[in-house]
Design an enzyme around this catalytic site. Sequence first.
Site, PDB file in Angstrom:
ATOM      1  N   SER A 139       5.973   5.886  -3.050  1.00 37.45           N
ATOM      2  CA  SER A 139       5.430   5.811  -1.691  1.00 37.45           C
ATOM      3  C   SER A 139       6.528   5.447  -0.709  1.00 37.45           C
ATOM      4  CB  SER A 139       4.359   4.722  -1.678  1.00 37.45           C
ATOM      5  OG  SER A 139       4.034   4.367  -0.358  1.00 37.45           O
ATOM      6  N   TYR A 186       1.480  -4.382  -4.062  1.00 41.47           N
ATOM      7  CA  TYR A 186       1.304  -2.938  -4.300  1.00 41.47           C
ATOM      8  C   TYR A 186       2.649  -2.224  -4.144  1.00 41.47           C
ATOM      9  CZ  TYR A 186       0.767   1.856  -2.698  1.00 41.47           C
ATOM     10  OH  TYR A 186       0.955   3.193  -2.500  1.00 41.47           O
ATOM     11  N   LYS A 236       5.405  -0.162  -6.891  1.00 40.98           N
ATOM     12  CA  LYS A 236       6.011   1.171  -6.736  1.00 40.98           C
ATOM     13  C   LYS A 236       7.529   1.076  -6.921  1.00 40.98           C
ATOM     14  CE  LYS A 236       2.375   3.681  -5.913  1.00 40.98           C
ATOM     15  NZ  LYS A 236       1.908   4.580  -6.974  1.00 40.98           N
ATOM     16  N   ASN A 253       2.063   9.841   4.492  1.00 37.14           N
ATOM     17  CA  ASN A 253       0.620   9.528   4.564  1.00 37.14           C
ATOM     18  C   ASN A 253      -0.233  10.751   4.220  1.00 37.14           C
ATOM     19  OD1 ASN A 253       2.050   7.432   6.130  1.00 37.14           O
ATOM     20  ND2 ASN A 253      -0.004   6.686   6.524  1.00 37.14           N
TER      21      ASN A 253
HETATM   22  C1  UD1 Z   1      -1.042   2.439   3.950  1.00 34.16           C
HETATM   23  C2  UD1 Z   1      -0.398   1.323   3.197  1.00 34.16           C
HETATM   24  C3  UD1 Z   1       0.779   1.883   2.421  1.00 34.16           C
HETATM   25  C4  UD1 Z   1       0.280   2.949   1.462  1.00 34.16           C
HETATM   26  C5  UD1 Z   1      -0.475   4.024   2.233  1.00 34.16           C
HETATM   27  C6  UD1 Z   1      -1.156   4.943   1.239  1.00 34.16           C
HETATM   28  C7  UD1 Z   1      -0.846  -0.667   4.506  1.00 34.16           C
HETATM   29  C8  UD1 Z   1      -0.257  -1.720   5.379  1.00 34.16           C
HETATM   30  N1  UD1 Z   1       0.001   0.286   4.108  1.00 34.16           N
HETATM   31  O1  UD1 Z   1      -0.073   3.013   4.838  1.00 34.16           O
HETATM   32  O2  UD1 Z   1       1.406   0.856   1.698  1.00 34.16           O
HETATM   33  O3  UD1 Z   1       1.359   3.527   0.783  1.00 34.16           O
HETATM   34  O4  UD1 Z   1      -1.494   3.432   3.053  1.00 34.16           O
HETATM   35  O5  UD1 Z   1      -2.047   5.781   1.852  1.00 34.16           O
HETATM   36  O6  UD1 Z   1      -2.018  -0.702   4.178  1.00 34.16           O
HETATM   37  N2  UD1 Z   1      -4.871   2.310  11.491  1.00 34.16           N
HETATM   38  C9  UD1 Z   1      -5.715   1.922  12.504  1.00 34.16           C
HETATM   39  N3  UD1 Z   1      -7.019   1.645  12.205  1.00 34.16           N
HETATM   40  C10 UD1 Z   1      -7.524   1.751  10.935  1.00 34.16           C
HETATM   41  C11 UD1 Z   1      -6.649   2.165   9.890  1.00 34.16           C
HETATM   42  C12 UD1 Z   1      -5.334   2.417  10.222  1.00 34.16           C
HETATM   43  O7  UD1 Z   1      -5.301   1.812  13.656  1.00 34.16           O
HETATM   44  O8  UD1 Z   1      -8.720   1.485  10.720  1.00 34.16           O
HETATM   45  C13 UD1 Z   1      -3.469   2.639  11.820  1.00 34.16           C
HETATM   46  C14 UD1 Z   1      -2.436   1.773  11.123  1.00 34.16           C
HETATM   47  O9  UD1 Z   1      -2.158   0.621  11.868  1.00 34.16           O
HETATM   48  C15 UD1 Z   1      -1.255   2.745  11.032  1.00 34.16           C
HETATM   49  C16 UD1 Z   1      -1.922   4.112  10.873  1.00 34.16           C
HETATM   50  O10 UD1 Z   1      -3.234   3.960  11.377  1.00 34.16           O
HETATM   51  O11 UD1 Z   1      -0.505   2.734  12.210  1.00 34.16           O
HETATM   52  C17 UD1 Z   1      -2.000   4.602   9.433  1.00 34.16           C
HETATM   53  O12 UD1 Z   1      -2.625   3.601   8.643  1.00 34.16           O
HETATM   54  P1  UD1 Z   1      -3.034   3.867   7.108  1.00 34.16           P
HETATM   55  O13 UD1 Z   1      -3.767   5.136   7.005  1.00 34.16           O
HETATM   56  O14 UD1 Z   1      -3.705   2.622   6.612  1.00 34.16           O
HETATM   57  O15 UD1 Z   1      -1.636   4.078   6.394  1.00 34.16           O
HETATM   58  P2  UD1 Z   1      -0.344   3.128   6.356  1.00 34.16           P
HETATM   59  O16 UD1 Z   1      -0.621   1.788   6.901  1.00 34.16           O
HETATM   60  O17 UD1 Z   1       0.781   3.888   6.961  1.00 34.16           O
END
Ligand code: UD1
Length: 342
Positions: A126, A150, A154, A180
Amino acid sequence: MHILVTGGAGYIGSHTCLELLSCGHRVTVVDNLSNASIESLSRVETLTGRKVNFCKVDLLDRQGLRGVFKSCDARFDAVIHFAGKKAVGESVANPLLYYHNNITGTLVLAEVMAEYGVKNIIFSSSATVYGDPATVPISEDFPLSCTNPYGRTKLMVEEILQDIVVADPQWNVCLLRYFNPVGAHKSGLIGEDPHGTPSNLMPYISQVAVGKLAQLSVFGGDYETKDGTGVRDYIHVVDLALGHVKAVERIVQNPGVVICNLGTGKGYSVLEMVRAFAEVSGKEIAYKIADRRAGDIAACYANPAKALRELGWQTQYGLHEMCEDTWRWQQNNPNGYGREIM
Ligand code: UD1
């Protein structure tokens, strides 16, 4: 080739099985179904008209795993290793569960592979291993660090697999660092089916659009990004799956260790994702700006040049298809695979 896919009934695993079968490879899946549904593989069989050899085995069950290697009439040419736990928050609350599952599970797998002379492995890593990068886009030679158990599993597995190659050069290891993953197969038959309320952005947005959730909380509106919200490299799961097919073809050429980012090289903000999804679905996505989520970073996107060079792979699908395919899957399967909790 005959490929063993651990975690092959999960989100990325099922899409990868489909593409492997479509390219003419044979597929055996081991999965404990702890966060996956056997129904995904029935649908893969329907879509491809080909059979998946499924074994409900936990990687921690050494004897069970040996049985898979023993019973298969053809030797595996390579293993694609997806099986593992993947929720950041849960890993902070229960680190032993994560270390046991993800590390010990991989150790047992590698030991059993060695016993049976199967020494080609592709590992599902990841972009989390880059921690909070000093700059973007991120290349594979950037410094590595992790902020939660987590992520550390990795990184540790990456290091363990590289040590195995040092000790025994017959091994070949391909470490694929995903950005992502989002989207679904264009048939609308397979897609992401998160347990409970999703913690990732795309499934959350699509559940707001379909009316299952009321409102998205945008985690942070004051990052130093184009609009203040977090920027990520969203990659269509079918592109990701195709990256694994390329990696399988590469690994049998005895490359030693290959490390590649699998991303598009483009970063989109949370608000850009919300707008794109609203446009494709024709639904309003209610959202509010909330506090930053602990451990989140401002921006993370790949330099994907090495994957093109090493694997001959690049992404084909853009943001529109990512939203369109997610939405088709969400509408056709409002309750996912409707699995029972195992
Ligand atoms: C997350 C994990 C990462 C993992 C990846 C796998 C965290 C901190 N990181 O990445 O370790 O490898 O998923 O899929 O959990 N967001 C919102 N509202 C929400 C959900 C997300 O604003 O309800 C924003 C987050 O702040 C971020 C973006 O959307 O800026 C993407 O978030 P997310 O889909 O959770 O992925 P990551 O955080 O990049």
